[in-house]
Design a protein around this motif. Structure first.
Motif, mmCIF file in Angstrom:
data_model
loop_
_atom_site.group_PDB
_atom_site.id
_atom_site.type_symbol
_atom_site.label_atom_id
_atom_site.label_comp_id
_atom_site.label_asym_id
_atom_site.label_seq_id
_atom_site.Cartn_x
_atom_site.Cartn_y
_atom_site.Cartn_z
ATOM 1 N N VAL A 1 -134.312 46.593 -9.716
ATOM 2 C CA VAL A 1 -133.321 45.503 -9.813
ATOM 3 C C VAL A 1 -132.629 45.710 -10.968
ATOM 4 O O VAL A 1 -131.461 45.514 -11.112
ATOM 5 C CB VAL A 1 -134.128 44.280 -9.174
ATOM 6 C CG1 VAL A 1 -133.024 43.258 -9.426
ATOM 7 C CG2 VAL A 1 -134.539 44.489 -7.941
ATOM 8 N N GLN A 2 -133.354 45.689 -12.125
ATOM 9 C CA GLN A 2 -132.637 45.409 -13.424
ATOM 10 C C GLN A 2 -131.872 46.934 -13.682
ATOM 11 O O GLN A 2 -130.848 46.464 -14.285
ATOM 12 C CB GLN A 2 -133.869 45.411 -14.476
ATOM 13 C CG GLN A 2 -134.577 44.135 -14.418
ATOM 14 C CD GLN A 2 -135.681 43.962 -15.594
ATOM 15 O OE1 GLN A 2 -136.036 45.076 -16.036
ATOM 16 N NE2 GLN A 2 -136.070 42.663 -15.818
ATOM 17 N N GLY B 1 -128.562 46.612 -11.880
ATOM 18 C CA GLY B 1 -127.632 45.731 -12.329
ATOM 19 C C GLY B 1 -126.626 46.082 -13.170
ATOM 20 O O GLY B 1 -125.536 45.546 -13.062
#
Length: 258
Positions: free
Chosen positions: A241-242, A245
């Motif tokens: 998810v990071q 981004g």
């Protein structure tokens, strides 16, 4: 305490009988299990037909469906007789290991998953042998872990996957909290033709191997320990998810106008 027992090996399985004997001192037992073997059904629900429930004795039922069906019916159905919902769901004792990547296929593990989704602390327990002899060992482990769980509870949206070595209880070295191991797959698809000329297939293969990892469930069981692996219902990969981004998602739409 109200405890729900289920499995994926069927209502008549030896492992379920041993589990009932081991757990009977802990509270009010209910059994809702498949009417036949449902191994490797994963987290399947039966949606294409009605489910039939058969009562064998007081508080003992079989269902012509999957382990997930059984837990859902036990908590939400069975004419609301299993109310309030169970204080604990125990799935097993499975005839064979459920370790590493194989938990994704397991009906035993998925029954515990369903119990946790429905808000019940849950345990999946297996004997780590394809020809198990010591169900009594696993039953005593299930009882001991259940006592701890009923006293301490579990983190939210977490359940336990337990594998017990197939050895006498007095020879078990202890308990290790483990991670899921990485399986080395050697599955084989066997292609045959039946007498009417129609092709059919068997999914087979050798016994699995595992990558060496001293923190894994497989390593613990091989060393004579009970493996207890906490599994989260949230499968989100937060590291990705990071990382994602920073992706340029505008490119998904740019240049796609015809």
């Amino acid at each position: 305490m109200r405890i729900l027992l289920t499995n994926d090996d069927g209502i008549r399985a030896e492992g379920l009988k041993a589990l009932r004997m081991g757990m009977e001192s802990l509270g009010d037992l209910w059994v809702v299990a498949p009417d036949r073997e449902q191994s490797a059904t994963s987290h399947a629900l039966t949606l294409s037909r009605p489910l039939r429930v058969h009562q064998h004795e007081d508080q003992v039922f079989s269902v012509d469906g999957t382990p997930t069906d059984c837990v859902l019916l036990a908590v939400k159905g069975i004419r609301n007789r299993l109310q309030p919902k169970p204080d604990l769901v125990v799935s097993g004792i499975n005839h064979g290991p459920n370790m590493g990547d194989d938990v994704t296929y397991s009906g035993t593990v998925s029954a515990a998953l369903e119990g946790r989704l429905l808000g019940c602390p849950s345990i999946a327990i297996s004997v780590a042998s394809w020809k198990p002899k010591h169900f009594d060992s696993a039953a005593r482990v299930a009882q001991g872990l259940s006592r701890i769980l009923l006293e301490t509870g579990l983190p939210d949206r977490t359940f336990l996957n337990v594998n017990v070595p197939d050895i006498p209880y007095d020879e078990i070295k202890g308990v290790r909290v483990t991670k899921l191991g990485d399986r080395v797959y050697r599955d084989v698809i066997i292609d045959k033709v039946d007498p009417r000329g129609r092709p059919y297939y068997w999914i087979g293969g050798d016994d699995p191997d595992w990558k060496y990892d001293e923190s894994s469930d497989f390593f613990a069981v091989q060393a004579g320990y009970v493996s207890v692996t906490p599994i989260s219902l949230d499968r989100t990969d937060f590291r990705s998810v990071q990382e994602m981004g920073g992706w340029n998602f505008d490119a998904v739409f740019n240049g796609n106008n015809g």
